[in-house]
Design an enzyme around this catalytic site. Sequence first.
Site, mmCIF file in Angstrom:
data_model
loop_
_atom_site.group_PDB
_atom_site.id
_atom_site.type_symbol
_atom_site.label_atom_id
_atom_site.label_comp_id
_atom_site.label_asym_id
_atom_site.label_seq_id
_atom_site.Cartn_x
_atom_site.Cartn_y
_atom_site.Cartn_z
ATOM 1 N N ASP A 69 0.796 -1.223 0.000
ATOM 2 C CA ASP A 69 0.000 0.000 0.000
ATOM 3 C C ASP A 69 0.828 1.272 0.000
ATOM 4 O O ASP A 69 0.299 2.353 0.282
ATOM 5 C CB ASP A 69 -0.925 -0.001 1.216
ATOM 6 C CG ASP A 69 -0.169 -0.105 2.540
ATOM 7 O OD1 ASP A 69 1.031 -0.465 2.524
ATOM 8 O OD2 ASP A 69 -0.779 0.155 3.592
ATOM 9 N N GLU A 70 2.107 1.184 -0.339
ATOM 10 C CA GLU A 70 2.975 2.355 -0.179
ATOM 11 C C GLU A 70 4.101 2.308 -1.198
ATOM 12 O O GLU A 70 4.694 1.262 -1.439
ATOM 13 C CB GLU A 70 3.553 2.346 1.251
ATOM 14 C CG GLU A 70 4.473 3.478 1.583
ATOM 15 C CD GLU A 70 5.062 3.333 2.981
ATOM 16 O OE1 GLU A 70 5.861 4.198 3.352
ATOM 17 O OE2 GLU A 70 4.742 2.342 3.680
#
Length: 369
Positions: free
Chosen positions: A118-119
């Site tokens: 997610d990053e």
Amino acid sequence: MWQTADSMPRAEPWPRTILHVDLDAFYPSVHQRDDASLRGRPLVVAGRSRRAVVMGVSYEARAIGVQSAMPLYEALERAPELTVVAPEHGRYREASRAVHAIFRRFTSPEKIEGVALDEAYLDVTVRTRHGTSTPEDVARRIKYTIHTEVGLTASVGVATSKLVAKIASTIREPDGLVLVQPGMEADFLAPLPVGVIPGLGPKTGDRLRLMGVRTVGDLAKQEPQRLVQALGSGGAMLQRLAQGRDRSPVEGNRPARTISAETTFAQDVMDRGHLESALRELVERVTERLRADGVRARTVSVKLKLPDFRLVSRQVSRTSPTDDLEVIHRAACAALQRSHPESRPVRLIGVGLAGLEHPRPDMQMTLFD
């Protein structure tokens, strides 16, 4: 100084444009995207057992005091109205791949550094330096495309360095966009608590507080020699970061040397069942990354941080690498067994994979030594 994109004037091309993109409440958001009945409800992602540890928290659940890494039973005691959903790692991997496909429309693969599902960091300097786009344009288009094509929201920080971009992405979440103009990095960082600097551990934080250092600005103004005396050679590096001086490159397509994940408990945990539940969640996360990168691991390690901040770690190695979840989990459990006498409470638990290799056609599975 620093502004949300709505109030940011257009400026000259930046010398370097780094984006930090963080998908908001990623795990719960995937479930809320796919199931309309979950939207707007306090939601956590966790295993089914009472000893499970919370893996992801929706913003609705955060608002009533639930935190990631909290034991599930504690979360339910705090908020009985919580909805609990089981992890679905295949759906998370699919969403992450879709987002990374969008990134590749805006910059080359070697300029995309995935930190987690997610990053990610993106270096879009080529797009902005020659006036074809502004940093705000690129960030807005990425956010819009993620929302319309993947159905998720992202918070984005834009700056001339990875450090400042990462911190900026946390300022206006969820669905935020913060830009820090070139030359204003130190002013942006100055009022923030010193703990926002990544990698600044508890012992270092305690020493800084004894020196009267509370904010990043306090750290930036310290006499360099005093910092070196108090913190060793790392003191000078911390001060450079506090002053916004970070030239670390975005390293895409870089062969990973290790893959790791960790979680800090809201309260110290002594119960072996809770530790094993948290361990399982971490193993699933690192195995996801392993498979997404197309590699296998020879060594599995488990790290524990005790209440006095001492670290204890053990590892288990094998003769050939694997990406099998259950094999990795058994090895992690063996390492935990060797590192955790029942009497010791634990603040943090982490799992690491090392000895990473791309699979060969002739590789055969073997048991861990």
